[in-house]
Design a protein around this motif. Structure first.
Motif, PDB file in Angstrom:
ATOM      1  N   TYR A  37      -7.548   3.269  -5.440  1.00 17.20           N
ATOM      2  CA  TYR A  37      -6.690   2.077  -5.371  1.00 17.20           C
ATOM      3  C   TYR A  37      -7.098   1.207  -4.187  1.00 17.20           C
ATOM      4  O   TYR A  37      -7.269  -0.008  -4.323  1.00 17.20           O
ATOM      5  CB  TYR A  37      -5.224   2.504  -5.254  1.00 17.20           C
ATOM      6  CG  TYR A  37      -4.281   1.371  -4.945  1.00 17.20           C
ATOM      7  CD1 TYR A  37      -3.788   0.560  -5.958  1.00 17.20           C
ATOM      8  CD2 TYR A  37      -3.880   1.103  -3.641  1.00 17.20           C
ATOM      9  CE1 TYR A  37      -2.925  -0.492  -5.673  1.00 17.20           C
ATOM     10  CE2 TYR A  37      -3.022   0.064  -3.345  1.00 17.20           C
ATOM     11  CZ  TYR A  37      -2.545  -0.730  -4.365  1.00 17.20           C
ATOM     12  OH  TYR A  37      -1.698  -1.770  -4.079  1.00 17.20           O
ATOM     13  N   ASN A  38      -7.250   1.820  -3.020  1.00 19.09           N
ATOM     14  CA  ASN A  38      -7.629   1.067  -1.823  1.00 19.09           C
ATOM     15  C   ASN A  38      -8.984   0.384  -1.996  1.00 19.09           C
ATOM     16  O   ASN A  38      -9.168  -0.761  -1.564  1.00 19.09           O
ATOM     17  CB  ASN A  38      -7.637   1.974  -0.595  1.00 19.09           C
ATOM     18  CG  ASN A  38      -6.234   2.388  -0.179  1.00 19.09           C
ATOM     19  OD1 ASN A  38      -5.261   1.711  -0.487  1.00 19.09           O
ATOM     20  ND2 ASN A  38      -6.129   3.503   0.508  1.00 19.09           N
TER      21      ASN A  38
ATOM     22  N   PRO B 270       0.802  -1.222   0.000  1.00 18.37           N
ATOM     23  CA  PRO B 270       0.000   0.000   0.000  1.00 18.37           C
ATOM     24  C   PRO B 270       0.835   1.273   0.000  1.00 18.37           C
ATOM     25  O   PRO B 270       0.368   2.304  -0.475  1.00 18.37           O
ATOM     26  CB  PRO B 270      -0.851  -0.121   1.268  1.00 18.37           C
ATOM     27  CG  PRO B 270      -0.183  -1.141   2.108  1.00 18.37           C
ATOM     28  CD  PRO B 270       0.602  -2.021   1.203  1.00 18.37           C
ATOM     29  N   ASN B 271       2.080   1.217   0.490  1.00 20.58           N
ATOM     30  CA  ASN B 271       2.930   2.411   0.471  1.00 20.58           C
ATOM     31  C   ASN B 271       3.267   2.838  -0.949  1.00 20.58           C
ATOM     32  O   ASN B 271       3.294   4.031  -1.257  1.00 20.58           O
ATOM     33  CB  ASN B 271       4.225   2.169   1.253  1.00 20.58           C
ATOM     34  CG  ASN B 271       3.988   1.999   2.737  1.00 20.58           C
ATOM     35  OD1 ASN B 271       2.964   2.435   3.262  1.00 20.58           O
ATOM     36  ND2 ASN B 271       4.911   1.349   3.406  1.00 20.58           N
TER      37      ASN B 271
ATOM     38  N   GLU C 115      -3.093  12.739  -5.752  1.00 21.30           N
ATOM     39  CA  GLU C 115      -2.611  11.444  -5.278  1.00 21.30           C
ATOM     40  C   GLU C 115      -3.588  10.845  -4.261  1.00 21.30           C
ATOM     41  O   GLU C 115      -3.833   9.641  -4.252  1.00 21.30           O
ATOM     42  CB  GLU C 115      -1.230  11.591  -4.653  1.00 21.30           C
ATOM     43  CG  GLU C 115      -0.639  10.280  -4.181  1.00 21.30           C
ATOM     44  CD  GLU C 115       0.744  10.420  -3.581  1.00 21.30           C
ATOM     45  OE1 GLU C 115       1.360   9.380  -3.294  1.00 21.30           O
ATOM     46  OE2 GLU C 115       1.222  11.559  -3.394  1.00 21.30           O
ATOM     47  N   ALA C 116      -4.171  11.684  -3.424  1.00 20.97           N
ATOM     48  CA  ALA C 116      -5.120  11.203  -2.412  1.00 20.97           C
ATOM     49  C   ALA C 116      -6.344  10.557  -3.054  1.00 20.97           C
ATOM     50  O   ALA C 116      -6.818   9.508  -2.595  1.00 20.97           O
ATOM     51  CB  ALA C 116      -5.546  12.353  -1.500  1.00 20.97           C
TER      52      ALA C 116
ATOM     53  N   ARG D 118      -1.762  -0.731 -10.005  1.00 25.69           N
ATOM     54  CA  ARG D 118      -0.848   0.259  -9.435  1.00 25.69           C
ATOM     55  C   ARG D 118      -1.316   1.666  -9.794  1.00 25.69           C
ATOM     56  O   ARG D 118      -2.152   1.862 -10.675  1.00 25.69           O
ATOM     57  CB  ARG D 118       0.580   0.022  -9.891  1.00 25.69           C
ATOM     58  CG  ARG D 118       0.838   0.320 -11.336  1.00 25.69           C
ATOM     59  CD  ARG D 118       2.337   0.212 -11.655  1.00 25.69           C
ATOM     60  NE  ARG D 118       2.562   0.492 -13.046  1.00 25.69           N
ATOM     61  CZ  ARG D 118       2.773  -0.416 -13.981  1.00 25.69           C
ATOM     62  NH1 ARG D 118       2.807  -1.684 -13.665  1.00 25.69           N
ATOM     63  NH2 ARG D 118       2.962  -0.070 -15.231  1.00 25.69           N
ATOM     64  N   VAL D 119      -0.740   2.622  -9.100  1.00 23.60           N
ATOM     65  CA  VAL D 119      -1.000   4.030  -9.373  1.00 23.60           C
ATOM     66  C   VAL D 119       0.290   4.632  -9.902  1.00 23.60           C
ATOM     67  O   VAL D 119       1.360   4.432  -9.328  1.00 23.60           O
ATOM     68  CB  VAL D 119      -1.482   4.768  -8.105  1.00 23.60           C
ATOM     69  CG1 VAL D 119      -1.580   6.261  -8.357  1.00 23.60           C
ATOM     70  CG2 VAL D 119      -2.820   4.222  -7.643  1.00 23.60           C
TER      71      VAL D 119
ATOM     72  N   MET E 171       1.503   1.756  -3.580  1.00 21.49           N
ATOM     73  CA  MET E 171       0.271   1.593  -4.355  1.00 21.49           C
ATOM     74  C   MET E 171       0.496   0.635  -5.530  1.00 21.49           C
ATOM     75  O   MET E 171       0.284   0.965  -6.687  1.00 21.49           O
ATOM     76  CB  MET E 171      -0.273   2.940  -4.833  1.00 21.49           C
ATOM     77  CG  MET E 171      -0.780   3.810  -3.718  1.00 21.49           C
ATOM     78  SD  MET E 171      -1.582   5.317  -4.265  1.00 21.49           S
ATOM     79  CE  MET E 171      -0.172   6.351  -4.656  1.00 21.49           C
TER      80      MET E 171
ATOM     81  N   ARG F 193      -5.225   7.244  -4.459  1.00 21.70           N
ATOM     82  CA  ARG F 193      -5.001   6.283  -3.376  1.00 21.70           C
ATOM     83  C   ARG F 193      -6.335   5.711  -2.874  1.00 21.70           C
ATOM     84  O   ARG F 193      -6.463   4.514  -2.630  1.00 21.70           O
ATOM     85  CB  ARG F 193      -4.228   6.914  -2.230  1.00 21.70           C
ATOM     86  CG  ARG F 193      -3.886   5.938  -1.105  1.00 21.70           C
ATOM     87  CD  ARG F 193      -3.034   6.574  -0.024  1.00 21.70           C
ATOM     88  NE  ARG F 193      -1.732   6.968  -0.511  1.00 21.70           N
ATOM     89  CZ  ARG F 193      -0.688   6.142  -0.648  1.00 21.70           C
ATOM     90  NH1 ARG F 193      -0.815   4.872  -0.367  1.00 21.70           N
ATOM     91  NH2 ARG F 193       0.463   6.599  -1.080  1.00 21.70           N
TER      92      ARG F 193
ATOM     93  N   TRP G 107      -2.815  11.410 -11.792  1.00 23.26           N
ATOM     94  CA  TRP G 107      -2.501  10.109 -11.212  1.00 23.26           C
ATOM     95  C   TRP G 107      -3.374   9.069 -11.904  1.00 23.26           C
ATOM     96  O   TRP G 107      -4.592   9.179 -11.913  1.00 23.26           O
ATOM     97  CB  TRP G 107      -2.744  10.129  -9.706  1.00 23.26           C
ATOM     98  CG  TRP G 107      -1.820  11.092  -9.027  1.00 23.26           C
ATOM     99  CD1 TRP G 107      -2.014  12.434  -8.877  1.00 23.26           C
ATOM    100  CD2 TRP G 107      -0.553  10.808  -8.474  1.00 23.26           C
ATOM    101  NE1 TRP G 107      -0.935  12.996  -8.243  1.00 23.26           N
ATOM    102  CE2 TRP G 107      -0.026  12.017  -7.979  1.00 23.26           C
ATOM    103  CE3 TRP G 107       0.194   9.642  -8.327  1.00 23.26           C
ATOM    104  CZ2 TRP G 107       1.217  12.100  -7.361  1.00 23.26           C
ATOM    105  CZ3 TRP G 107       1.432   9.724  -7.701  1.00 23.26           C
ATOM    106  CH2 TRP G 107       1.925  10.937  -7.231  1.00 23.26           C
TER     107      TRP G 107
END
Length: 96
Positions: free
Chosen positions: A77-78, A7-8, A70-71, A22-23, A10, A74, A55
């Motif tokens: 992605y999550n 997760p760090n 990015e947020a 992936r991001v 992504m 993320r 992103w």
């Protein structure tokens, strides 16, 4: 299928196939009128474009969506990895 998720960074990859999620940070062309991200092959003559950083949420080399921050990427992605973990085995690892 089994996946390993970092997760760090992504990035979520399968153990046995070439699947990954992936991001990526990308510089893209954005149509000034509609603020739509344009792939290089889809540029419309006569339109104006800006180069912007976006992103990209990518699954197996295919861009699923672009996000302005990015947020936001993320969070998407999550959500995608959480959905995947319901159907498959996802092992999360963290660096350090």
């Amino acid at each position: 299928m089994n996946y390993i998720n970092n997760p760090n960074d992504m990035c979520c990859c399968s153990f046995d196939r070439g699947d990954f999620i992936r991001v990526e940070k990308r510089t893209v062309l954005v149509d000034i009128m509609g603020t739509k991200v344009c792939e290089l092959g889809n540029v419309t003559p006569g339109h104006s474009y800006d180069c912007e950083v976006r992103w990209a949420l990518v699954k197996s080399y295919i861009v699923i969506a672009y996000y302005p921050t990015e947020a936001a990427a993320r969070a998407a992605y999550n959500d995608l990895v959480a959905d995947l973990s319901v159907k498959e085995t996802v092992v999360s690892v963290r660096e350090g």
